[in-house]
Scaffold this motif. Structure first.
Motif, mmCIF file in Angstrom:
data_model
loop_
_atom_site.group_PDB
_atom_site.id
_atom_site.type_symbol
_atom_site.label_atom_id
_atom_site.label_comp_id
_atom_site.label_asym_id
_atom_site.label_seq_id
_atom_site.Cartn_x
_atom_site.Cartn_y
_atom_site.Cartn_z
ATOM 1 N N ASN A 18 -45.296 -48.531 -67.261
ATOM 2 C CA ASN A 18 -44.376 -48.144 -66.186
ATOM 3 C C ASN A 18 -43.530 -46.939 -66.587
ATOM 4 O O ASN A 18 -43.256 -46.061 -65.769
ATOM 5 N N PHE A 19 -43.119 -46.917 -67.842
ATOM 6 C CA PHE A 19 -42.334 -45.792 -68.334
ATOM 7 C C PHE A 19 -43.172 -44.514 -68.322
ATOM 8 O O PHE A 19 -42.704 -43.458 -67.897
ATOM 9 N N ARG A 20 -44.405 -44.610 -68.767
ATOM 10 C CA ARG A 20 -45.286 -43.440 -68.754
ATOM 11 C C ARG A 20 -45.512 -42.951 -67.324
ATOM 12 O O ARG A 20 -45.482 -41.746 -67.068
ATOM 13 N N ARG B 250 -45.466 -48.807 -72.905
ATOM 14 C CA ARG B 250 -44.911 -49.226 -71.620
ATOM 15 C C ARG B 250 -45.503 -48.385 -70.485
ATOM 16 O O ARG B 250 -45.064 -47.273 -70.203
ATOM 17 N N ASP C 206 -37.803 -51.441 -70.288
ATOM 18 C CA ASP C 206 -38.083 -50.101 -70.800
ATOM 19 C C ASP C 206 -36.827 -49.482 -71.409
ATOM 20 O O ASP C 206 -36.872 -48.868 -72.478
ATOM 21 N N PHE C 207 -35.688 -49.648 -70.734
ATOM 22 C CA PHE C 207 -34.455 -49.075 -71.267
ATOM 23 C C PHE C 207 -34.052 -49.746 -72.577
ATOM 24 O O PHE C 207 -33.523 -49.085 -73.487
ATOM 25 N N LEU D 54 -35.836 -48.064 -75.242
ATOM 26 C CA LEU D 54 -35.397 -46.676 -75.389
ATOM 27 C C LEU D 54 -34.014 -46.583 -76.045
ATOM 28 O O LEU D 54 -33.772 -45.696 -76.877
ATOM 29 N N ALA E 298 -43.824 -44.593 -74.484
ATOM 30 C CA ALA E 298 -44.711 -44.302 -73.357
ATOM 31 C C ALA E 298 -46.083 -44.945 -73.547
ATOM 32 O O ALA E 298 -46.698 -45.408 -72.571
ATOM 33 N N LEU F 181 -35.175 -46.578 -64.753
ATOM 34 C CA LEU F 181 -35.965 -47.375 -65.685
ATOM 35 C C LEU F 181 -35.710 -48.856 -65.455
ATOM 36 O O LEU F 181 -34.585 -49.264 -65.133
#
Length: 226
Positions: free
Chosen positions: A109-111, A107, A9-10, A13, A104, A5
């Motif tokens: 990129n995360f998805r 973001r 994103d992290f 999360l 998700a 990640l």
């Protein structure tokens, strides 16, 4: 998986993550049931299995720190398509499916990473079906032990022959014959409840191409992909 990640994103999360101890035979998901949590294993292994009409259970994939348990059902808001049961003890971090889906949605990129993970998991499952259908038991046992070694970071796997037989869909006596042959060749050493890999290179030579194929898919989709 968490190391792939990006920092932003992290950061989103992290506040939602809770540490979970993975205990042998602990259920992390049930076929036909909507999950409440998504799990990122940090150690240990989780077996994804399907139940056949005759009562037999067969593994379709083994997940560890390179995987996510429950991500597809969480993203789609639907029920799980397989059982997820802890195979080797370890730890994981979990978060609520609603928070996972919200991140998700926010973001891209995360998805995309979670979608690539599901592609890798599908390829893993397809390769397992192919291997269990076409390849001899000895090659299938070698493939499975190598995957277990990678997830455990150890040459000793806490595993009975009976459970290994269930994982690859064969009778226990077939596993006994293969294990005896591999032990006589000096490739493994087994005792009750444990299988030790004593010659990894020879085990890799015994394995079919499926082990490398799955590793390459994970590397391509989860490590080297933009």
């Amino acid at each position: 998986m968490l190391r792939t990640l990006d920092a932003a994103d992290f950061k989103l999360l992290e506040p939602h993550l809770a540490t979970v101890e993975l205990i042998r035979e602990m259920s992390l998901g049930v076929d036909g049931v909507r999950p409440k949590q998504v799990y990122f294993p940090l150690g240990g292994a989780v077996s994804m299995t399907v139940n056949l009409a005759d009562g037999q259970t067969i593994e379709v994939a083994t997940l560890g720190r390179d995987g996510v348990v429950g991500s597809a059902a969480a993203l789609a808001g639907c029920t799980a398509l397989a059982d997820a049961v802890v195979l080797f003890p370890g730890t994981a971090v979990s978060l609520d499916c609603i928070a996972f889906r919200d991140i998700a949605d926010r973001r891209p990129n995360f998805r995309r990473l979670m979608v690539r993970h599901e592609q890798a998991l599908l390829a893993h499952a397809q390769q397992s079906v192919l291997c269990n259908t076409l390849h001899p038991v000895e090659a299938r046992v070698a493939r499975w032990l190598l995957r277990a070694r990678d997830l455990c970071d150890s040459g000793t796997v806490p595993l009975t022959q009976e459970l290994l037989a269930q994982m690859i869909g064969v009778r226990r006596n077939a596993i006994s014959l293969v294990a005896h042959s591999l032990q006589r060749a000096g490739i493994i050493r087994y005792s009750r409840g444990h299988i030790e890999i004593t010659d990894s290179h020879a085990l890799e030579a015994t394995c079919c191409a499926c082990y490398g194929a799955v590793k390459n898919v994970y590397a391509r989709l989860l490590v080297s992909a933009p």
